[in-house]
Enzyme design. Structure first.
Site, PDB file in Angstrom:
ATOM      1  N   SER A  66       0.842  -1.204   0.000  1.00  0.00           N
ATOM      2  CA  SER A  66       0.000   0.000   0.000  1.00  0.00           C
ATOM      3  C   SER A  66       0.872   1.246   0.000  1.00  0.00           C
ATOM      4  CB  SER A  66      -0.914   0.011   1.231  1.00  0.00           C
ATOM      5  OG  SER A  66      -1.828  -1.047   1.191  1.00  0.00           O
ATOM      6  N   LYS A 103     -13.087  -8.075  -5.101  1.00  0.00           N
ATOM      7  CA  LYS A 103     -11.635  -8.241  -4.963  1.00  0.00           C
ATOM      8  C   LYS A 103     -11.147  -9.217  -6.037  1.00  0.00           C
ATOM      9  CE  LYS A 103     -10.968  -5.725  -1.159  1.00  0.00           C
ATOM     10  NZ  LYS A 103      -9.995  -4.615  -1.066  1.00  0.00           N
ATOM     11  N   GLY A 119      -5.088  -4.700  -8.888  1.00  0.00           N
ATOM     12  CA  GLY A 119      -6.161  -3.719  -8.839  1.00  0.00           C
ATOM     13  C   GLY A 119      -5.683  -2.333  -8.444  1.00  0.00           C
ATOM     14  N   GLN A 124      -9.166   3.414  -3.036  1.00  0.00           N
ATOM     15  CA  GLN A 124      -8.147   3.562  -4.076  1.00  0.00           C
ATOM     16  C   GLN A 124      -8.587   4.548  -5.160  1.00  0.00           C
ATOM     17  OE1 GLN A 124      -7.031  -0.342  -5.418  1.00  0.00           O
ATOM     18  NE2 GLN A 124      -6.332  -0.972  -3.390  1.00  0.00           N
ATOM     19  N   ASP A 137      -9.085  -6.258   4.138  1.00  0.00           N
ATOM     20  CA  ASP A 137      -8.095  -7.291   3.811  1.00  0.00           C
ATOM     21  C   ASP A 137      -7.772  -8.206   4.990  1.00  0.00           C
ATOM     22  OD1 ASP A 137      -7.891  -6.515   1.187  1.00  0.00           O
ATOM     23  OD2 ASP A 137      -6.124  -5.260   1.479  1.00  0.00           O
ATOM     24  N   SER A 177     -14.313   2.215  -3.203  1.00  0.00           N
ATOM     25  CA  SER A 177     -12.946   1.859  -2.847  1.00  0.00           C
ATOM     26  C   SER A 177     -12.118   3.114  -2.593  1.00  0.00           C
ATOM     27  CB  SER A 177     -12.299   1.051  -3.976  1.00  0.00           C
ATOM     28  OG  SER A 177     -10.903   0.941  -3.767  1.00  0.00           O
TER      29      SER A 177
END
Length: 412
Positions: A23, A317, A70, A146, A290, A144
């Site tokens: 990350s 996922k 991803g 992200q 996660d 998400s």
């Protein structure tokens, strides 16, 4: 198909060097590229996701295949939008089934040139980068993180900076805050201006000479799991810190409820089996999705009924992790229940296990990583396609061997 069979030692005394946080690595790589690539990033991960990002940013080919990464798909979608040139961004068959539309549409409102080559709202994408002049957009807060991080990181490259409004409930706060912390480490002026609004000033990144990446707390969770399930264990994990920006550092607190204490000494975490686990566990994993597989397997094999909420993102996922957990736990004799697409629970109900169970990994690294410690109560456990761990923890099987586990290959 490759298969391994894992057998446990009677006790564990180990000093394990974890992979660095992917990350942090992937954010640092994108930010460093936007800052001119002048920073030396220390302790860079060797996992698939990070190698894909390094290759994409260094080579910038016309077609970038990110495989199953991803994070790379989302971060590069934004990154390519502000870098000159036309490139195609694609990935595995599963990646082409994972939605990207919310991010792509937000970028389009900012003036980005993002096209869907195939199905609307999904990769592959054709992206033509240029300077974006409209720095105002909004995203649902429950998507998400992200997507949100991808937009934040390009903020300093926008002509007028970025003003990002998040609507509705905001999930994965820790990952947003991690992104902001990394951006500020590289000189950006970014932060929350209200409970649902983020602002990034049009102030260029200022690259430090070096940046050191700490170990991955998600990877650490599997050693916590081993400690919880093992009759006797003490495990040392370097480069893990009490005050970590990683959301999954919450694992230390959660595993304390399952009888694992954490002591921090000289830049390392020392795990030890002690105490009595709780009789039931309830937790909302909205900020740490996660960790869900780790706690499902751990609690079931400790005989602890659980109700885990906030798992809606598991369905998009590497695989549908909710369905995969239900299927694989039933093989081992545990009947799990899914509710409303976001809750996974176990009330203690058992079923007859498969006579010769073998765990399928669904091209999902966390299925292999989380299920491997189940060999401790079972005596041995076969796992199909164990290579999937390379996505985030390439040397996991070597580390298990170092800790005394046996691993042998079999014909599937």
């Amino acid at each position: 198909m490759k298969r391994i069979v894992i057998t446990p030692p009677s006790k564990v005394r180990a000093d394990i060097t974890l992979p660095s946080s992917k990350s942090i690595c992937n954010r640092a790589l994108v930010i460093n590229a936007l800052a001119g690539g002048k920073t030396r990033i220390e302790n860079l991960s060797d996992c698939d996701d990070t190698r894909v990002m390094v290759r994409a940013l260094s080579e910038m080919p016309d077609t970038i295949d990110i495989g199953a990464a991803g994070t790379a798909m989302r971060f590069l979608t934004a990154y390519l939008s502000v870098n000159e040139g036309t490139r195609t961004l694609t990935g595995t068959e599963r990646m082409l089934q994972r939605p990207i539309g919310i991010l792509a549409e937000a970028l389009r409102t900012m003036g980005a040139d993002v096209e869907y080559i195939g199905r609307e709202g999904y990769p592959p994408l054709r992206i033509t980068g240029h300077t974006l002049t409209n720095g105002e957009t909004s995203l649902p807060g429950n998507v998400s993180s992200q997507y949100i991080s991808a937009l934040l990181m390009i903020g300093p490259a926008l002509k007028n900076g970025l003003k990002l409004t998040l609507t509705g409930d905001i999930v994965s706060h820790p990952y947003i805050d991690l992104t902001l912390q990394l951006m500020r480490a590289f000189g950006a002026k970014a932060g929350w201006t209200s409970e649902n609004q983020l602002t990034v000033e049009p102030h260029p990144y200022e690259a430090p000479s070096s940046y050191d990446v700490e170990s991955d707390w998600s990877a650490a969770s599997y050693w916590y799991e081993i400690c919880a399930l093992m009759p006797e264990a003490e495990i040392e994990l370097p480069r893990l810190y009490r005050k970590s920006p990683q959301g999954d550092s919450k694992a230390a607190h959660l595993f304390a409820s399952l009888g694992v204490e954490t002591r921090y000494e000289a830049g390392r975490a020392i795990l030890r089996k002690c105490g009595t686990p709780v009789s039931r566990m309830e937790y909302d994993f909205i900020d740490q999705p996660d960790l869900a597989q780790t706690f499902v397997v751990t609690c079931a094999f400790l005989g602890i009924p659980f109700r885990f909420d906030g798992l809606q993102s598991l369905k998009i996922k590497e695989t549908d992790r909710m369905a995969a957990l239900i299927t694989e736990m039933r093989k081992l004799g545990y009947v799990l229940t899914e509710t409303d697409g976001r809750i996974l629970s176990w009330d203690g109900t058992r079923c007859a296990p498969d006579p010769h169970p073998c765990i399928d990994t669904y091209e999902d690294h966390r299925m292999a990583l989380a299920f491997a410690p189940a060999c401790i109560p079972l005596g041995e456990l076969p796992v199909n396609n164990p290579h999937v761990v390379s996505k985030s923890y390439p040397h996991y099987w070597d580390d298990l061997c170092q800790a005394g586990f046996g691993i042998r290959e079999e014909e599937a």
